[in-house]
Design a protein around this motif. Structure first.
Motif, short mmCIF file in Angstrom:
data_model
loop_
_atom_site.label_atom_id
_atom_site.label_comp_id
_atom_site.label_asym_id
_atom_site.label_seq_id
_atom_site.Cartn_x
_atom_site.Cartn_y
_atom_site.Cartn_z
N LEU A 145 -6.53 24.87 -4.15
CA LEU A 145 -5.45 23.89 -4.21
C LEU A 145 -4.21 24.50 -3.56
N HIS A 146 -3.53 23.71 -2.75
CA HIS A 146 -2.29 24.19 -2.11
C HIS A 146 -1.08 23.59 -2.79
N VAL A 147 0.00 24.37 -2.79
CA VAL A 147 1.27 23.89 -3.36
C VAL A 147 2.24 23.68 -2.19
N VAL A 148 2.77 22.46 -2.10
CA VAL A 148 3.66 22.09 -0.98
C VAL A 148 5.02 21.70 -1.55
N ARG A 149 6.12 22.30 -0.98
CA ARG A 149 7.47 21.91 -1.42
C ARG A 149 8.25 21.42 -0.21
N ASP A 150 8.75 20.19 -0.32
CA ASP A 150 9.56 19.59 0.77
C ASP A 150 8.88 19.75 2.12
N GLY A 151 7.57 19.46 2.14
CA GLY A 151 6.84 19.44 3.40
C GLY A 151 6.40 20.78 3.93
N ALA A 152 6.55 21.86 3.14
CA ALA A 152 6.11 23.19 3.60
C ALA A 152 5.18 23.81 2.54
N ARG A 186 4.27 19.07 -4.38
CA ARG A 186 2.95 18.42 -4.44
C ARG A 186 1.86 19.50 -4.60
N VAL A 187 0.83 19.16 -5.35
CA VAL A 187 -0.31 20.07 -5.52
C VAL A 187 -1.57 19.27 -5.23
N GLY A 188 -2.45 19.80 -4.37
CA GLY A 188 -3.65 19.03 -4.06
C GLY A 188 -4.64 19.79 -3.20
N GLY A 189 -5.71 19.10 -2.84
CA GLY A 189 -6.78 19.67 -2.03
C GLY A 189 -6.59 19.40 -0.56
N PRO A 190 -7.67 19.39 0.22
CA PRO A 190 -7.57 19.28 1.68
C PRO A 190 -6.91 17.99 2.17
N TYR A 191 -7.11 16.86 1.43
CA TYR A 191 -6.51 15.59 1.87
C TYR A 191 -4.99 15.64 1.82
N LEU A 192 -4.45 16.41 0.88
CA LEU A 192 -2.99 16.55 0.77
C LEU A 192 -2.45 17.24 2.03
N LEU A 193 -3.10 18.32 2.47
CA LEU A 193 -2.66 19.04 3.68
C LEU A 193 -2.77 18.13 4.90
N GLU A 194 -3.85 17.34 4.92
CA GLU A 194 -4.08 16.41 6.05
C GLU A 194 -2.94 15.39 6.11
N GLU A 195 -2.60 14.84 4.94
CA GLU A 195 -1.56 13.83 4.86
C GLU A 195 -0.20 14.40 5.28
N GLU A 196 0.04 15.66 4.92
CA GLU A 196 1.32 16.31 5.24
C GLU A 196 1.30 16.94 6.64
N GLY A 197 0.10 16.98 7.26
CA GLY A 197 -0.03 17.60 8.58
C GLY A 197 0.18 19.10 8.55
N LEU A 198 -0.31 19.74 7.49
CA LEU A 198 -0.10 21.17 7.31
C LEU A 198 -1.42 21.94 7.41
#
Length: 718
Positions: free
Chosen positions: A510-517, A481-493
């Motif tokens: 933008l942060h890049v998240v793979r399998d929840g990390a 997943r690639v996204g802004g602050p809402y993505l981190l919020e949704e993933e709890g990261l």
């Protein structure tokens, strides 16, 4: 497009007035469009058709170019037989007129027609100058052709000496002056109106909600209180309040802010702005003259009106010459009446008044302007306003709009950082794979960065976009997943530490998240043009102060300014205040050149001493500016300053040649050397007059040698 990017805050290029919308909706995220970043790239080819700047002496509308062109050619045809069959001209060159009955009346008849038709614009202008009590070029020309006509007619009728018959001189005078004015009018022909371009920002139609149905109406039919639907990619038809929906709204053409702004229920939206990613329902709160766009139109109108009153150099010179010639004629009349007969006195006075006509002066400025304009156009600089070009030589402050002028106006990947054992290249390749199906400008920037670094982008499946959160895709069996602050919020990261400093500099993180990390982060920001630094340094070397103005927030502006070595920054400036900032600099005694490309720059471009529109800008910016750059290279500003200085030198040289001839010839014609036995014959005066015209024309041609390329302009300073 990925709606999360909109949350992350990115918008379009501030300058482009015709973006189409971006339409990522959930799983159908791949059918957007980036919004026509190059819609206006070809404006320079359209420029220069339309209106006419208007000669201060005799009104101004686009018909003047055609009027002077037509008159010039008609008068040229009539002038040939008038000159050749003028008895005085035949005597001068030593040939006899054919022995045909009535041949001696050809010149008087054609000369009278030329005076009535070809002299009309000058006589009208002369009357205007008398009424306004500002003698200038038109009065000087009007006086000379009237005296030449009256004297020639009286000589042809046998009322005075035949030596005072100047039909040939009258014909040449009218033809040369018409040529000068035609050249001048052509060089002043304006491009399309800024106000028409502003009006074009409004959509052609609006969708009004009426009960359960939706009716298409013209924006002019909307009333306060109406509710309209603004579809993704469509323009808001009038100012209003959002009553349903939320969208990232591109307000760059109004605010200059390079990032799209999230607008939801209760927020205000402005006519002409674009809902980029989803639809809105808007209740209209202002229509017609009350909208923000109409306010900008008024500002442009006022500023254009206020900047067109500058007095021209040649008119001033002509005004001085008028009084000089008149004084010389009066003194000559008094002195010759004392020492000679009335016939000799009349001959001297007429000779003075005709010789005073500024043949060379009439061509001195128009020729330089015409060659400068043509030379500039070949060098990618379109000059719409001669006065702006004249003023450029004395500019001591250049005010650059940031987005699209000093920066590219499109996002580029700046920093990439890896985590969880991945390096930068691996993070960028995975982000590009996830973003590959998105049409959003930020997504394209990421894909472009990966391609430029020649990274292998892995195959991705199952692409989807979640509004205001991010994109998701499956790559090699992992969910990326690639996204802004809402993505981190949704993933709890938690965000990576590096992202904090990037955000402070105004970049989108933008942060890049793979399998929840979290496996990495990227910063995306508006890229500074490589030429900008060179342009700023070169301007500094000319002793010119460089100021930047932007609708962007302070951190973004400060970061760009620090990088480029800019002297002063105006950040977070709304469009209606941009012209105020120009005025503020002018109040400090600065002569300001404003360089910009957006609609929001239009009032400031019009208000500045010199408005310079960067070529990829909008119709409005182009129409509000006095000078337009075909390229978007900020170094071209140096070319204009150097061209202006060279043109001014040529104008001064030509004015000295032209006026200098008059300063010497008028006293000689008046008979100042009569005591030593020299009285300048009219014929000699006419030959000298022609010679000064030739010198002025040849001197102006030297401008063609000027190299206007940005590289040459920079090299000239080294």
């Amino acid at each position: 497009m990925s709606p999360h990017h909109e949350h992350a805050g990115h918008g379009h290029h501030a300058g482009h007035g015709a973006q189409v919308g971006l339409g990522d909706h959930g799983d159908h995220a791949d059918h957007g469009s980036d919004g026509g970043h190059h819609d206006h790239a070809d404006h320079e080819s359209d420029a220069g058709h339309g209106g006419h700047h208007g000669h201060e002496g005799h009104g101004g509308h686009e018909g003047h170019v055609a009027v002077f062109r037509r008159l010039f050619w008609i008068m040229l045809v009539l002038a040939v037989p008038t000159v050749l069959l003028s008895p005085m001209f035949a005597d001068l060159l030593g040939y006899g007129l054919p022995d045909v009955p009535g041949i001696t009346w050809v010149a008087p008849v054609l000369g009278t027609v030329m005076f009535a038709l070809g002299g009309q614009p000058f006589l009208t202008g002369a009357v205007d100058e008398i009424r306004s009590r500002k003698p200038g070029m038109m009065l000087l020309i009007g006086m000379a052709i009237t005296v030449a006509f009256a004297s020639s007619l009286a000589a042809s009728l046998g009322l005075i000496s035949h030596e005072l018959e100047f039909w040939w001189e009258l014909a040449l005078l009218i033809v040369i002056m018409l040529l000068g004015h035609w050249i001048e009018m052509r060089s002043l022909a304006q491009t399309s109106s800024a106000l028409d371009s502003l009006a074009a920002l409004l959509p052609d139609e609006a969708e009004r909600v009426e009960g359960d149905s939706i009716v298409t109406v013209a924006p002019t039919d909307l009333r306060v209180g109406d509710v309209v639907i603004v579809r993704p990619g469509a323009r808001v038809p009038a100012d209003g309040t959002v009553v349903q929906g939320a969208a990232a709204v591109d307000e760059s053409m109004i605010t200059g802010e390079s990032k799209a702004v999230r607008r939801s229920e209760g927020d205000q939206v402005v006519a002409g702005t674009v809902a980029t990613d989803s639809g809105l329902r808007v209740e209209i709160s202002a229509v017609g003259d009350d909208t923000a766009l109409a306010g900008i139109q008024r500002l442009v109108e006022q500023a254009q009106g206020s900047s067109s009153r500058a007095q021209r150099l040649a008119d001033k010179a002509a005004g001085w010459l008028f009084w000089y010639a008149l004084g010389a004629a009066i003194i000559a009349a008094i002195v010759w009446l004392v020492v000679a007969d009335p016939a000799t006195t009349l001959e001297r006075v007429i000779t003075v008044l005709i010789i005073a006509c500024p043949h060379a002066l009439g061509l001195a400025i128009p020729l330089v302007v015409s060659i400068t304009t043509e030379r500039a156009a070949r060098g990618g600089v379109l000059i719409k306003d001669r006065l702006a070009l004249e003023r450029t030589r004395s500019v001591d402050t250049v005010l650059f709009d940031k987005t699209g002028t000093l920066t590219r106006g499109e996002p580029a990947v700046g920093h990439v950082v890896g985590a969880a054992g991945l390096n930068e290249s691996q993070v960028l390749a995975l982000a590009a794979a996830a973003e590959l199906d998105s049409e959003h400008p930020l997504a394209r920037a990421i894909v472009r960065a990966a391609t430029e670094r020649e990274l292998e982008i892995p195959a991705a499946t199952g692409f989807s976009a979640s509004p205001a959160v991010g994109v998701t895709a499956t790559i090699d069996g992992s969910t990326v997943r690639v996204g802004g602050p809402y993505l981190l919020e949704e993933e709890g990261l938690d965000p990576l530490e590096a992202g904090g400093s990037w955000a402070e500099d105004g970049a989108t993180v933008l942060h890049v998240v793979r399998d929840g990390a979290v496996i990495g982060a990227l910063s995306v920001s508006d890229e500074i043009r490589p030429e900008s630094r060179e342009a700023v340094d070169a301007l500094h070397s000319l002793g010119i102060q460089v100021v930047m103005i932007t609708g962007d927030a302070e951190p973004v502006a400060r970061a760009v300014a620090a990088d480029l070595g800019i002297d002063e920054v105006f950040a977070g400036v709304r469009p209606e205040h941009k012209a105020d900032k120009v005025a503020e600099l002018q109040e400090r005694g600065r002569t300001v050149a404003m360089v910009g490309d957006g609609v929001n720059d239009a009032p400031a471009l019009a208000r500045a001493d010199v408005g310079i529109a960067i070529g990829a800008g909008t119709d409005v910016a182009i129409a509000s500016a006095g000078v337009i750059l075909a390229s978007d290279d900020p170094r071209s500003v140096l070319s204009i300053i150097q061209l202006s200085r060279a043109a001014y030198r040529k104008m001064q040289q030509n004015l000295w040649w032209a006026a200098g001839y008059n300063l010497v010839a008028v006293p000689l014609a008046a008979g100042v050397l009569a005591p030593v036995g020299f009285v300048m014959p009219m014929a000699v005066g006419a030959i000298l007059m022609s010679l000064s015209t030739v010198i002025v024309a040849l001197n102006a041609q030297l401008l063609r040698r000027l190299d206007l390329s940005p590289e040459a302009s920079i090299a000239a300073l080294r």
